[in-house]
Design an enzyme around this catalytic site. Sequence first.
Site, mmCIF file in Angstrom:
data_model
loop_
_atom_site.group_PDB
_atom_site.id
_atom_site.type_symbol
_atom_site.label_atom_id
_atom_site.label_comp_id
_atom_site.label_asym_id
_atom_site.label_seq_id
_atom_site.Cartn_x
_atom_site.Cartn_y
_atom_site.Cartn_z
ATOM 1 N N HIS A 150 0.810 -1.219 0.000
ATOM 2 C CA HIS A 150 0.000 0.000 0.000
ATOM 3 C C HIS A 150 0.835 1.256 0.000
ATOM 4 O O HIS A 150 0.438 2.277 -0.540
ATOM 5 C CB HIS A 150 -0.969 -0.016 1.173
ATOM 6 C CG HIS A 150 -2.080 -0.972 0.947
ATOM 7 N ND1 HIS A 150 -2.639 -1.132 -0.285
ATOM 8 C CD2 HIS A 150 -2.712 -1.834 1.766
ATOM 9 C CE1 HIS A 150 -3.581 -2.049 -0.216
ATOM 10 N NE2 HIS A 150 -3.638 -2.500 1.016
ATOM 11 N N CYS B 28 -1.995 7.625 -25.324
ATOM 12 C CA CYS B 28 -2.498 7.599 -23.939
ATOM 13 C C CYS B 28 -1.977 6.384 -23.185
ATOM 14 O O CYS B 28 -2.553 5.966 -22.216
ATOM 15 C CB CYS B 28 -4.022 7.650 -23.903
ATOM 16 S SG CYS B 28 -4.811 6.188 -24.584
ATOM 17 N N GLU C 237 -4.586 0.156 -30.842
ATOM 18 C CA GLU C 237 -3.997 -0.805 -29.913
ATOM 19 C C GLU C 237 -3.650 -2.108 -30.604
ATOM 20 O O GLU C 237 -2.997 -2.978 -30.041
ATOM 21 C CB GLU C 237 -4.999 -1.133 -28.801
ATOM 22 C CG GLU C 237 -5.414 0.058 -27.992
ATOM 23 C CD GLU C 237 -6.500 -0.306 -27.003
ATOM 24 O OE1 GLU C 237 -6.204 -0.321 -25.807
ATOM 25 O OE2 GLU C 237 -7.642 -0.562 -27.425
ATOM 26 N N ASP D 215 -1.222 -1.961 -24.889
ATOM 27 C CA ASP D 215 -1.824 -3.049 -25.650
ATOM 28 C C ASP D 215 -1.170 -3.178 -27.017
ATOM 29 O O ASP D 215 -0.999 -4.285 -27.521
ATOM 30 C CB ASP D 215 -3.332 -2.855 -25.779
ATOM 31 C CG ASP D 215 -4.084 -3.563 -24.656
ATOM 32 O OD1 ASP D 215 -3.572 -4.593 -24.184
ATOM 33 O OD2 ASP D 215 -5.155 -3.080 -24.250
#
Lengths: 589, 85
Positions: A193, A508, A437, A461
């Site tokens: 965390h 992106c 992608e 991707d």
Amino acid sequence: MSDRDRPAGALVGRGVSPGVGFGPVHVVSREASAPDPGACHDGDAEAERARAARALERVAADLERGGERAGGEAEEILGAQALMARDPELAAAVAGLVGAGAGAARAVYEGFGRYRALLAAAGGYLGERVADLDDVRDRVVAVLEGRSPGGPPFRAAEPYVLIARDLAPADTVALSRETVAAFVTEEGGPTSHTAILARAMGVPAVVACPGATSIAPGTPVLVDGSSGLVWPGPSGDEVAAAIGGTAAGGAVIGGTAVRGTAAGAERADPGMATGPGATSDGHAVPLLANIGGPRDVRDALRYGAEGVGLLRTEFLFLDRAAAPAEEEQVAAYLEVLEAFPGGRVVVRTLDVGADKFPAFLPGEKEPNPALGRRGIRFFEKYPEIMGGQLRALARAAARSRATLQVMAPMVATAEEAARYVTACREAGLPSAGVMIEVPSAALRAFDLALTADFFSIGTNDLAQYTFAADRGSGALAALQDAWQPALLDLVALAAAGAAERGRPCGVCGEAAGDPVLACVLVGLGVTSLSMAPASLPAVRAALSRHTRERCLLAARAARAAISPGEARAAALSLLPGADTPPPRRHAAR
Amino acid sequence: MAERRVTVESETGLHARPAATFVRVAAGAAPDITVAKGDGEPVNAKSILAVLALDVRRGDTVVIRAEGDGAEEVLDRLALIAAAP
């Protein structure tokens, strides 16, 4: 400074949250001493059981409130901790121990002990949850013993480097980037965390750094959250070198505030360079944020995003029993749109299928999910879901002062692009694009650009499909390297196809957040860059130091290389200083 | 006693968010509910610690049982959550 030799006296851990931080050390020790095994209550078991139950509930409520205040990842983490404090099996175990004579604090300590051992033995993800469990336990014990739970100071005269054996999530959420220059822990991994929250906060962090807690409190330390370097007592020159080239913002060096914040930073973090992205010769490259929902808007603004380049919409559809009503969707989209009046927000329509389904649309599992019916292929199968989302988006667009654009994931052919754009037009959406992608989409970008209004390249991707390498596989990480020349070629093809038809082509994927690669992408013809908000300052700084011409030359040099390492080295030699991360900067207030 | 047998599809197994969602739904329902990994020992499905300690990973089968009013409904919901990828 990631590629240099380790300086004398420096420690090395695992960098899990990028950026450079500098400040005096504050060591947090939460070694709560275990309540005495022989500690007994005064005979009134009933009252002692009630006392334990109250303490557990109080801690649960505190954690829940802390989570709600923090939102995002923190809310999820603290919510799970609250569930631990309210665990019925734990309560039963505690009641039993109290019944046998143990004092409430000892009973709680032992009650948690059994589960602690089970989680620790499991290792991996569960092993990393031991810190969460210990934190809940120590808080309850502290309440029962009338102590404050301890932990790091929430306020400090100057930002400090927080060092601990391991940090509890509840500690890190109470902190802000104004108080903490960097996190360093001796334990923990990339999914701990501390790592997750540090990234969400945009604070540099290094985990798994043995020996860190033995650095004397107060020692000035330089922390590089990319390379994992933790350097006690660096010289002023060394600090300046690490922080160098980031003069656009204010910095605290050795406790002395170095002034200077960019103008127009009112809504952004003071001390952070802001303003629209551009090369040094003024070629505009809009810098946008990738976000997962309205909750992330605050961060996007803080880091000076000019808009949103990727708004994922799965948050509206996953983890729920029924499809979201249009009204609910409109409200969620507007919440994001309203944060960027005059800016743009690019919404990716629902991207599920193959291995990730909304509970209300259970699909067939496929043997090869990455190559299955996902993204646009799944979306088209459910015209009512697709129609509902497009209508909701059109309604939000009509009511907003921001420009809303939509894009489809996993588009492979020009026909798919055309069908999607037609559906968007029918719903009343003025701007519809596609993500690049799949290699086929990059190869035939010119055809896709016939109907698509814009492209956004998802490099993660695209790499997965180009190199036939599962993006989740750590062993294949080298094939996921965005510097692979073949990937750069595909980016160049997609950008050229778009440019020939006068369409913009953004990126992106994670590649956009690498400052050196960002310059190269611009050189390849990419027109906007969208990334995790915390990556914006470094990319903005790198772009502002180089001309567009330089970026073109660097892109050409990178494509001429035959390996990712060579590509990066070749580009960097033409883009001096582009890899210098901006420090965690703190403005004098 | 009603029962559902499902294969866990989530990448993270019945950990993290899926575990919390599962336990919250179970805890909010009236019937007594247990969950077991395969044919292992059943544990209280309303206990996050017990559910985590099962260490259910992707591909594992879990057996969820409930008894009492509304058992079928809550089992349907829990089965969906456990099977959700």
